[in-house]
Structures are given as structure tokens and as C-alpha cells.
Enzyme design. Sequence first.
Site, PDB file in Angstrom:
ATOM      1  N   CYS A   1       9.973-108.355 -42.868  1.00  0.00           N
ATOM      2  CA  CYS A   1      11.020-107.846 -41.983  1.00  0.00           C
ATOM      3  C   CYS A   1      10.450-107.294 -40.673  1.00  0.00           C
ATOM      4  CB  CYS A   1      11.861-106.836 -42.739  1.00  0.00           C
ATOM      5  SG  CYS A   1      13.522-106.731 -42.103  1.00  0.00           S
TER       6      CYS A   1
ATOM      7  N   HIS B   1      12.997-108.720 -47.895  1.00  0.00           N
ATOM      8  CA  HIS B   1      12.231-107.668 -48.579  1.00  0.00           C
ATOM      9  C   HIS B   1      11.979-108.003 -50.051  1.00  0.00           C
ATOM     10  CE1 HIS B   1      12.484-104.404 -45.547  1.00  0.00           C
ATOM     11  NE2 HIS B   1      13.549-105.068 -45.160  1.00  0.00           N
TER      12      HIS B   1
ATOM     13  N   GLU C   1       9.820-106.725 -51.879  1.00  0.00           N
ATOM     14  CA  GLU C   1       9.408-105.487 -52.563  1.00  0.00           C
ATOM     15  C   GLU C   1      10.621-104.682 -53.033  1.00  0.00           C
ATOM     16  OE1 GLU C   1       9.586-105.913 -49.407  1.00  0.00           O
ATOM     17  OE2 GLU C   1      10.149-104.056 -48.398  1.00  0.00           O
TER      18      GLU C   1
HETATM   19  N1  GLN Z   1      15.939-104.082 -37.770  1.00  0.00           N
HETATM   20  C1  GLN Z   1      14.546-103.760 -37.917  1.00  0.00           C
HETATM   21  C2  GLN Z   1      13.763-104.054 -36.647  1.00  0.00           C
HETATM   22  O1  GLN Z   1      14.276-104.676 -35.779  1.00  0.00           O
HETATM   23  C3  GLN Z   1      13.939-104.483 -39.090  1.00  0.00           C
HETATM   24  C4  GLN Z   1      14.660-104.114 -40.362  1.00  0.00           C
HETATM   25  C5  GLN Z   1      13.789-104.044 -41.569  1.00  0.00           C
HETATM   26  O2  GLN Z   1      12.544-104.027 -41.511  1.00  0.00           O
HETATM   27  N2  GLN Z   1      14.443-103.948 -42.689  1.00  0.00           N
HETATM   28  O3  GLN Z   1      12.645-103.668 -36.512  1.00  0.00           O
END
Ligand code: GLN
Length: 190
Positions: A80, A170, A172
Site C-alpha cells: 500500500c 494489505h 498482513e
Molecule cells: N492512502 C495512503 C497513501 O496514499 C495509503 C493507504 C494505506 O497504506 N493503507 O499513502
Amino acid sequence: MMRVAVLAVQGAFIEHERMLTGLGATVFEIRKKTDLEQDFDALVLPGGESTVMGKLLRELDLLEPLRKKIKSGMPVLATCAGLILLAEHISNDENVYFGTMPVTVKRNAYGRQLGSFEVEMEVKHVGKVPLRFIRAPFIEAAGEGVEILAKVDENIVAAQFRNQIALAFHPELTQSTDIHKYFLEHLTRA
Ligand code: GLN
């Protein structure tokens, strides 16, 4: 025993640590520059807020040393916000952090309505796993040498480039340890 460093300046790093420890890895946290004096075999970049993590990486003087390690082949699993940190381009943000993966990502790519969702999907080399998305980015374009591991609705959500695996979701935060297992077994240096 495999030693895995988990970037722990912000975000969902504890869940990665639990999963990796459960799979038999030795885990330690990177919070400051002196933590890099330890030897490690692989690096995990967790989810969180990429702008906050990126700012802290700069302030703590971790950005350049970690970039060098990634460039020179350190295996990395990024989830992410971690994917955003690896990307060479961010289409809706002028920042570049590590910039070690030739992809263009879009932050918060699913908008507010579809901020968080879970689907089951085949991930190449891994198999069918639950994918949990939280205000997730996706990969809009992938450069040469990038292997696409999974797509959701035509958007790339998992990719591998040399030593780097980057996921928009994710693993995890799900029950499945398959992605971490794949990472530990196939991407780490002997
Ligand atoms: N929206 C976050 C970002 O732009 C990422 C979201 C996440 O890691 N769950 O950094």
C-alpha cells in the site's frame, strides 16, 4: 535464520512483524539511522500514510541509505503506502521517495466511496488469496522488467521488479500468510 527489517516509523508495521515471526523469521524494526548498522536479509515497507512516512524517512536520514540497499538488491516487500514509496512516479502527487520501481501509481485511486474492500484473487506465483484494500493506490503504468502479479478490474494491484514486490493491498491484515511465505522463500538472498 532470516533477518527481516520492518520500517516502523509510521503505519501498520506490527501486523507484518507478527506474520513474519509466525513464519520463522527474525524481525527487527527500523526507526532511526543507527538501526541500519544491523545486518538484514530483507526489508518490509508497510502501509500507512505515504506522505508522513516519506517525510519521516527524509528527516530521519533513512531515505538515501535504504534506497541504496534496495538499488543494490535488498529484497523488499512493500504494501500500500509502501508501494507508493517505491514508485518512480506518483500521478497525483509531486513527491518521489525511493523511486526504485519503474511504475506510475495513483494514490487513493478508488475514491472515497470504494475506499476499503476485500476480494479474493489469484496472485501469480502465490495462488488465490484474500486482498484487503484500504484507501489503496493502484499501478497505472508499468515499465520494462516489471512483472504483473495481479489485477483487479483491469488495474494492476501487485507487481514484481527484480528484488522488489509491491502490493496495493494489505496481506498482513488477512488470515493468509501465503504472500509473506512466497516473499521469504523466493525473494530473499541466501
Ligand atoms: N492512502 C495512503 C497513501 O496514499 C495509503 C493507504 C494505506 O497504506 N493503507 O499513502
